[in-house]
Design a protein around this motif. Structure first.
Motif, PDB file in Angstrom:
ATOM      1  N   UNK A  16       0.828  -1.201   0.000  1.00 48.44           N
ATOM      2  CA  UNK A  16       0.000   0.000   0.000  1.00 48.44           C
ATOM      3  C   UNK A  16       0.863   1.251   0.000  1.00 48.44           C
ATOM      4  N   UNK A  17       1.890   1.256   0.831  1.00 45.39           N
ATOM      5  CA  UNK A  17       2.773   2.421   0.920  1.00 45.39           C
ATOM      6  C   UNK A  17       3.482   2.676  -0.405  1.00 45.39           C
ATOM      7  N   UNK A  18       3.972   1.614  -1.021  1.00 46.28           N
ATOM      8  CA  UNK A  18       4.687   1.769  -2.288  1.00 46.28           C
ATOM      9  C   UNK A  18       3.741   2.261  -3.385  1.00 46.28           C
ATOM     10  N   UNK A  19       2.586   1.595  -3.518  1.00 47.03           N
ATOM     11  CA  UNK A  19       1.627   1.986  -4.552  1.00 47.03           C
ATOM     12  C   UNK A  19       1.083   3.393  -4.308  1.00 47.03           C
ATOM     13  N   UNK A  20       0.845   3.734  -3.045  1.00 44.32           N
ATOM     14  CA  UNK A  20       0.322   5.067  -2.725  1.00 44.32           C
ATOM     15  C   UNK A  20       1.344   6.148  -3.053  1.00 44.32           C
ATOM     16  N   UNK A  21       2.602   5.901  -2.751  1.00 44.93           N
ATOM     17  CA  UNK A  21       3.649   6.885  -3.052  1.00 44.93           C
ATOM     18  C   UNK A  21       3.703   7.161  -4.552  1.00 44.93           C
ATOM     19  N   UNK A  22       3.595   6.121  -5.351  1.00 42.85           N
ATOM     20  CA  UNK A  22       3.583   6.296  -6.806  1.00 42.85           C
ATOM     21  C   UNK A  22       2.303   7.004  -7.245  1.00 42.85           C
ATOM     22  N   UNK A  23       1.166   6.595  -6.672  1.00 45.76           N
ATOM     23  CA  UNK A  23      -0.128   7.145  -7.069  1.00 45.76           C
ATOM     24  C   UNK A  23      -0.372   8.579  -6.652  1.00 45.76           C
ATOM     25  N   UNK A  24       0.273   9.032  -5.589  1.00 44.18           N
ATOM     26  CA  UNK A  24       0.034  10.384  -5.069  1.00 44.18           C
ATOM     27  C   UNK A  24       0.898  11.430  -5.776  1.00 44.18           C
ATOM     28  N   UNK A  25       1.797  10.958  -6.630  1.00 47.29           N
ATOM     29  CA  UNK A  25       2.684  11.885  -7.341  1.00 47.29           C
ATOM     30  C   UNK A  25       1.868  12.823  -8.234  1.00 47.29           C
ATOM     31  N   UNK A  26       2.053  14.120  -8.033  1.00 52.92           N
ATOM     32  CA  UNK A  26       1.367  15.169  -8.799  1.00 52.92           C
ATOM     33  C   UNK A  26      -0.155  15.137  -8.643  1.00 52.92           C
ATOM     34  N   UNK A  27      -0.620  14.638  -7.486  1.00 51.65           N
ATOM     35  CA  UNK A  27      -2.055  14.565  -7.194  1.00 51.65           C
ATOM     36  C   UNK A  27      -2.270  15.150  -5.803  1.00 51.65           C
ATOM     37  N   UNK A  28      -3.357  15.880  -5.623  1.00 44.77           N
ATOM     38  CA  UNK A  28      -3.714  16.371  -4.302  1.00 44.77           C
ATOM     39  C   UNK A  28      -3.871  15.178  -3.365  1.00 44.77           C
ATOM     40  N   UNK A  29      -3.245  15.234  -2.208  1.00 48.23           N
ATOM     41  CA  UNK A  29      -3.261  14.084  -1.300  1.00 48.23           C
ATOM     42  C   UNK A  29      -4.658  13.771  -0.784  1.00 48.23           C
ATOM     43  N   UNK A  30      -5.505  14.776  -0.605  1.00 49.40           N
ATOM     44  CA  UNK A  30      -6.879  14.515  -0.162  1.00 49.40           C
ATOM     45  C   UNK A  30      -7.688  13.809  -1.247  1.00 49.40           C
ATOM     46  N   UNK A  31      -7.484  14.215  -2.500  1.00 53.68           N
ATOM     47  CA  UNK A  31      -8.150  13.539  -3.611  1.00 53.68           C
ATOM     48  C   UNK A  31      -7.685  12.089  -3.703  1.00 53.68           C
TER      49      UNK A  31
END
Length: 138
Positions: A16-31
């Motif tokens: 989850x941490x790895x995928x989230x770090x990749x997924x949150x790149x250039x995205x609002x963290x709340x979104x």
């Protein structure tokens, strides 16, 4: 058997941490948190429906509802801060510091649930706290 589930939880938390770090790149963290929450919501309700466990909802008492709602709020707040930290920091440090929750859980379990503190648990919690301080120390 419980420890197998706990190990699987740890494995998927790490992923989850790895995928989230990749997924949150250039995205609002709340979104990002909102999207993740929708996925979790749909996934778990599908499991509950397929396994015909939804009927148990009528057996919940007021105490169950109150504490499950409070737990849900705490989870949501935790996820909001976790995703913000992931967006700003290194995943290895953020995930490591997030595991301080284990030591805090041990302390809260002793205070609120009257669980016994063994020397092994005390040493383990102390090492987690020391590790967390080591990770954030500059």
């Amino acid at each position: 058997m419980w420890w197998i589930y706990a190990l699987l939880s740890a494995l998927f938390a790490a992923l989850t941490a790895i995928f989230a770090k990749i997924g949150v790149e250039n995205v609002n963290s709340n979104l990002a948190t909102a999207i993740r929450t929708i996925v979790v919501l749909i996934m778990i309700w599908l499991i509950v429906i397929v396994k015909n466990e939804v009927r148990g909802i009528t057996e919940l008492g007021t105490r169950n509802w109150v504490f499950l709602i409070i737990s849900g709020l705490a989870t949501g707040i935790s996820w909001i801060f976790y995703f913000k930290a992931l967006q700003m920091g290194e995943v290895s440090k953020v995930a490591g510091i997030d595991k301080l929750s284990l030591a805090l859980t041990i302390i809260f379990a002793i205070i609120f649930l009257n669980e016994e503190l063994t020397w092994k648990t005390a040493v383990g919690a102390s090492l987690i706290i020391a590790g967390t301080l080591f990770l954030i120390w500059k």
